[in-house]
Design a protein around this motif. Structure first.
Motif, PDB file in Angstrom:
ATOM      1  N   GLY A 111     -30.390 -27.485 -10.989  1.00  0.00           N
ATOM      2  CA  GLY A 111     -29.684 -28.635 -11.957  1.00  0.00           C
ATOM      3  C   GLY A 111     -28.192 -28.453 -11.835  1.00  0.00           C
ATOM      4  O   GLY A 111     -27.223 -29.175 -12.647  1.00  0.00           O
ATOM      5  N   VAL A 112     -27.645 -27.276 -11.437  1.00  0.00           N
ATOM      6  CA  VAL A 112     -26.235 -27.042 -11.452  1.00  0.00           C
ATOM      7  C   VAL A 112     -25.589 -27.595 -10.579  1.00  0.00           C
ATOM      8  O   VAL A 112     -25.362 -27.137  -9.093  1.00  0.00           O
ATOM      9  CB  VAL A 112     -25.770 -25.522 -11.512  1.00  0.00           C
ATOM     10  N   GLY A 113     -24.735 -28.905 -10.626  1.00  0.00           N
ATOM     11  CA  GLY A 113     -24.071 -29.673  -9.908  1.00  0.00           C
ATOM     12  C   GLY A 113     -22.650 -29.146  -9.907  1.00  0.00           C
ATOM     13  O   GLY A 113     -22.199 -28.151 -10.385  1.00  0.00           O
ATOM     14  N   PRO A 114     -21.687 -29.684  -9.051  1.00  0.00           N
ATOM     15  CA  PRO A 114     -20.237 -29.255  -8.766  1.00  0.00           C
ATOM     16  C   PRO A 114     -19.674 -29.070 -10.119  1.00  0.00           C
ATOM     17  O   PRO A 114     -18.852 -28.393 -10.415  1.00  0.00           O
ATOM     18  CB  PRO A 114     -19.780 -30.328  -7.895  1.00  0.00           C
ATOM     19  N   ALA A 115     -19.683 -30.107 -10.873  1.00  0.00           N
ATOM     20  CA  ALA A 115     -19.022 -30.257 -12.217  1.00  0.00           C
ATOM     21  C   ALA A 115     -19.310 -29.216 -13.189  1.00  0.00           C
ATOM     22  O   ALA A 115     -18.663 -28.576 -13.733  1.00  0.00           O
ATOM     23  CB  ALA A 115     -19.294 -31.491 -13.174  1.00  0.00           C
ATOM     24  N   ALA A 116     -20.583 -28.880 -13.141  1.00  0.00           N
ATOM     25  CA  ALA A 116     -20.927 -27.925 -14.027  1.00  0.00           C
ATOM     26  C   ALA A 116     -20.597 -26.581 -13.627  1.00  0.00           C
ATOM     27  O   ALA A 116     -20.213 -25.664 -14.293  1.00  0.00           O
ATOM     28  CB  ALA A 116     -22.659 -27.956 -14.374  1.00  0.00           C
ATOM     29  N   ALA A 117     -20.818 -26.401 -12.179  1.00  0.00           N
ATOM     30  CA  ALA A 117     -20.412 -25.201 -11.572  1.00  0.00           C
ATOM     31  C   ALA A 117     -18.933 -24.742 -11.753  1.00  0.00           C
ATOM     32  O   ALA A 117     -18.793 -23.451 -11.689  1.00  0.00           O
ATOM     33  CB  ALA A 117     -20.860 -25.105  -9.952  1.00  0.00           C
ATOM     34  N   SER A 118     -18.012 -25.655 -11.839  1.00  0.00           N
ATOM     35  CA  SER A 118     -16.570 -25.398 -11.798  1.00  0.00           C
ATOM     36  C   SER A 118     -16.118 -25.205 -13.341  1.00  0.00           C
ATOM     37  O   SER A 118     -15.118 -25.042 -13.526  1.00  0.00           O
ATOM     38  CB  SER A 118     -15.826 -26.398 -11.085  1.00  0.00           C
ATOM     39  N   LYS A 119     -17.136 -25.576 -14.235  1.00  0.00           N
ATOM     40  CA  LYS A 119     -16.567 -25.517 -15.457  1.00  0.00           C
ATOM     41  C   LYS A 119     -15.886 -24.467 -16.216  1.00  0.00           C
ATOM     42  O   LYS A 119     -14.951 -24.565 -16.840  1.00  0.00           O
ATOM     43  CB  LYS A 119     -17.801 -26.343 -16.492  1.00  0.00           C
ATOM     44  N   ASP A 120     -16.492 -23.350 -15.950  1.00  0.00           N
ATOM     45  CA  ASP A 120     -15.930 -22.141 -16.477  1.00  0.00           C
ATOM     46  C   ASP A 120     -15.269 -21.165 -15.645  1.00  0.00           C
ATOM     47  O   ASP A 120     -14.999 -19.888 -15.968  1.00  0.00           O
ATOM     48  CB  ASP A 120     -17.145 -21.094 -16.903  1.00  0.00           C
ATOM     49  N   MET A 121     -14.959 -21.970 -14.448  1.00  0.00           N
ATOM     50  CA  MET A 121     -14.078 -21.266 -13.280  1.00  0.00           C
ATOM     51  C   MET A 121     -12.651 -21.037 -13.893  1.00  0.00           C
ATOM     52  O   MET A 121     -11.948 -21.722 -14.538  1.00  0.00           O
ATOM     53  CB  MET A 121     -14.270 -21.916 -12.261  1.00  0.00           C
ATOM     54  N   PRO A 122     -12.141 -20.117 -13.460  1.00  0.00           N
ATOM     55  CA  PRO A 122     -10.375 -20.088 -13.835  1.00  0.00           C
ATOM     56  C   PRO A 122      -9.919 -21.188 -13.041  1.00  0.00           C
ATOM     57  O   PRO A 122     -10.294 -21.507 -12.073  1.00  0.00           O
ATOM     58  CB  PRO A 122      -9.996 -18.574 -13.072  1.00  0.00           C
TER      59      PRO A 122
ATOM     60  N   MET B 116     -22.790 -29.998  -2.189  1.00  0.00           N
ATOM     61  CA  MET B 116     -23.428 -29.930  -3.611  1.00  0.00           C
ATOM     62  C   MET B 116     -23.814 -31.225  -4.034  1.00  0.00           C
ATOM     63  O   MET B 116     -22.919 -32.150  -4.354  1.00  0.00           O
ATOM     64  CB  MET B 116     -22.366 -29.290  -4.412  1.00  0.00           C
ATOM     65  N   THR B 117     -25.122 -31.558  -4.294  1.00  0.00           N
ATOM     66  CA  THR B 117     -25.338 -32.931  -4.952  1.00  0.00           C
ATOM     67  C   THR B 117     -25.365 -32.599  -6.353  1.00  0.00           C
ATOM     68  O   THR B 117     -25.203 -31.563  -6.942  1.00  0.00           O
ATOM     69  CB  THR B 117     -26.690 -33.153  -4.588  1.00  0.00           C
ATOM     70  N   ASP B 118     -25.206 -33.867  -7.016  1.00  0.00           N
ATOM     71  CA  ASP B 118     -24.949 -33.581  -8.617  1.00  0.00           C
ATOM     72  C   ASP B 118     -26.241 -33.236  -9.210  1.00  0.00           C
ATOM     73  O   ASP B 118     -26.117 -32.886 -10.469  1.00  0.00           O
ATOM     74  CB  ASP B 118     -24.509 -35.307  -8.888  1.00  0.00           C
ATOM     75  N   ASP B 119     -27.158 -33.161  -8.487  1.00  0.00           N
ATOM     76  CA  ASP B 119     -28.715 -32.760  -9.304  1.00  0.00           C
ATOM     77  C   ASP B 119     -28.912 -31.446  -8.900  1.00  0.00           C
ATOM     78  O   ASP B 119     -29.987 -30.865  -9.197  1.00  0.00           O
ATOM     79  CB  ASP B 119     -29.651 -33.967  -8.910  1.00  0.00           C
ATOM     80  N   GLY B 120     -27.767 -30.635  -8.539  1.00  0.00           N
ATOM     81  CA  GLY B 120     -28.212 -29.206  -8.093  1.00  0.00           C
ATOM     82  C   GLY B 120     -28.438 -28.812  -6.806  1.00  0.00           C
ATOM     83  O   GLY B 120     -28.995 -27.648  -6.715  1.00  0.00           O
TER      84      GLY B 120
END
Length: 423
Positions: A355-366, A399-403
C-alpha cells in the motif's frame, strides 16, 4: 527471468533450429539483462580506447564463440577499465543512499555523524551507475582480487585477499574491514573469473561480469551473431552481437568483444532501443593476463586512518551491505513477494509494497532525493488504476498508487500492459 537454455542462435550464415546438447551448457552463460535488481547493475564500464584496424581472424560461428567464452579459464589478469554510463539520470555521486535505495548512512560518501563509514563498499560502488570512471582491476584466482576507482586527487580501493576484505577511501582516510564469507571462493564460477566475492552481487565491475549476465539469454527470444573483429586494448577480438527478438524491451543490442586467444570478454557495449549513444559502455584500455605481483593484494591501513569493522557496523545497524536487498529472496524478507510476468527480454517483476504508493514513499525523502524521483516520473493510468513510471534509458519501474511495483528492462507501454494483465 532468463529465456530458456535451448538457444536458437543466429550464426553467420543464418539461424539454426537449436543448439546441440554440448553447446546448451555454454549458452547459459549469456541472458537478457536480469530485470529485477538490475537497476543496481546498470553500472557501465567504458570501452577500450581506439582500435588500430580490424584484425584478420579465422571464421567462427556464434555458437562456437559462446562456447569459447564459457570455456575461458582466465584466473589471472590486471589492467585498466574505462567506464561510461548514460542512463538519462542525474549523477548519483552526491546522493549516497538517498536515491539508491536509502541504504547509505547519513552523510553519504563522506561518512556521517551516525558512524557510517565512507569506505563501506555498497554506497561507493553505486556511484558507478552514472558518469565516467576509470578503474584499475587485478585478480589472481578466486581468493585474490583488487578493484580501485581512480579520481583526480583520490582513490577508493576494494581488496579481497584470502579470508580478509579491506576497503579504503583515501579522500577521507577511512578503511572498512570484513571477513570473507567462509568458502566464498570454493566452487565459484564468478570467483574463478576474477569477480570479487565480497562486492555486492548485483554490481558488475568488468566486461566479464556484464557479458556473463548478457549471455545467459541465447534462447528463442534472442538473436546472436558474430559481427566481424576488432582490436581492443592491444588484443585481437571477435565481436559478438546479441539482440532481442521481442518488441517492448529497452535493450536494442549488446556487443561483446571477445579475446580471440583466451575467450575473455574485453569490452561490453549496450545500446538502448530508443537510440542514441550507448547506455553502458565497458572495456579494458590496458590488460595483462600474467600473474599480478602478490603485493597487489596486500593492504595495511595507513597511520591515523579510521577503521570500521563490518561486524560492529552490522551490530549497530550502520552497514549498508547488510541492509540492502540483493535478490528476490531478500525482498521476501521485506514483505515483498515477487511475481514474474512474461518471459525473455520483456520479463517484468511485480512486487507488492503493502500500500505504499509514490506519494507516500517520497514523503519523508530528502529534497534532493524527491527532485531525483520527480525528474524520472511519468503519470500513467489503466485497468490497474493510476501510478507513476520512473524511467531510465534501460530500466523502468511503474509504482501504482495502491502500492504495486512493476520493474523491468522494458518500455513504459510494456509496464502498463503487464500491470493491466495482472489486475
Amino acid at each position: 527471468m532468463a529465456p530458456n537454455d535451448s538457444a536458437q542462435i543466429t550464426g553467420e550464415t543464418g539461424e539454426t533450429g537449436g543448439v546441440p546438447a554440448g553447446r546448451r551448457r555454454a549458452a547459459r552463460y549469456v541472458v537478457p539483462i536480469a530485470v529485477a535488481g538490475i537497476t543496481a547493475a546498470t553500472i557501465g564500464l567504458v570501452p577500450a580506447l581506439a582500435s588500430t584496424g580490424d584484425p584478420d581472424l579465422p571464421k567462427i560461428s556464434a555458437a562456437e564463440l559462446i562456447e569459447k567464452i564459457a570455456a575461458s579459464d582466465t584466473e589471472q589478469l590486471s589492467g585498466t577499465v574505462k567506464i561510461t554510463t548514460d542512463l538519462g539520470i542525474p549523477s548519483l555521486g552526491g546522493l549516497g543512499g538517498s536515491a539508491a535505495g536509502t541504504f547509505a548512512p547519513k552523510g553519504g560518501a563522506e561518512g556521517g555523524e551516525d558512524g557510517g563509514s565512507a569506505a563501506e563498499p555498497t554506497g561507493r560502488l553505486m556511484e558507478l551507475a552514472s558518469g565516467e570512471h576509470t578503474l584499475r582491476v587485478a585478480a589472481d584466482g578466486p581468493d585474490k582480487q583488487r578493484l580501485s576507482i581512480l579520481d583526480n586527487a583520490a582513490e577508493y580501493s576494494l581488496i579481497h585477499n584470502g579470508g580478509e576484505v579491506w576497503a579504503y577511501d583515501s579522500a577521507s582516510n577511512e578503511a572498512y574491514h570484513a571477513k570473507a564469507p567462509a568458502g566464498a571462493a570454493k566452487g565459484s564460477e564468478k570467483g574463478a573469473k576474477g569477480k570479487d566475492q565480497t562486492a555486492p552481487k548485483d554490481l558488475p565491475a568488468t566486461p566479464q561480469d556484464f557479458a556473463q549476465e548478457a549471455l545467459k539469454a541465447a534462447g528463442d527470444t534472442t538473436s546472436v551473431t558474430v559481427d566481424g573483429t576488432a582490436r581492443i586494448a592491444g588484443r585481437d577480438a571477435y565481436q559478438l552481437v546479441i539482440k532481442p527478438k521481442q518488441k517492448g524491451s529497452t535493450v536494442g543490442s549488446i556487443k561483446v568483444a571477445v579475446d580471440s586467444k583466451t575467450g575473455t570478454p574485453l569490452k561490453f557495449t549496450l545500446l538502448p532501443s530508443s537510440g542514441g549513444k550507448a547506455a553502458i559502455d565497458v572495456g579494458f584500455t590496458k590488460v595483462d593476463f600474467s600473474k599480478p605481483a602478490a603485493s597487489t593484494f596486500d593492504f595495511t591501513p595507513p597511520k591515523g586512518a579510521k577503521v570500521t569493522e563490518a561486524d560492529e557496523a552490522k551490530a549497530a545497524g550502520k552497514d549498508q551491505a547488510h541492509k540492502a536487498p540483493k535478490d528476490a529472496k531478500d525482498l521476501k524478507g521485506l514483505g515483498a513477494e515477487p511475481n514474474v510476468i512474461g518471459e525473455g527480454w520483456t520479463t517484468v517483476v511485480q512486487l507488492d509494497t503493502g500500500g505504499v504508493g509514490p506519494a507516500a514513499a517520497s514523503k519523508d525523502m530528502p529534497a534532493q532525493a524527491r527532485e531525483f524521483m520527480d525528474a524520472l516520473g511519468d503519470k500513467v493510468d489503466g485497468k490497474f488504476g493510476s501510478g507513476t513510471v520512473f524511467k531510465t534509458r534501460l530500466v523502468n519501474a511503474l509504482m501504482t498508487d495502491d502500492g504495486k511495483v512493476y520493474v523491468g528492462a522494458v518500455t513504459k507501454d510494456t509496464l502498463v500492459k503487464a500491470a493491466n494483465a495482472a489486475k
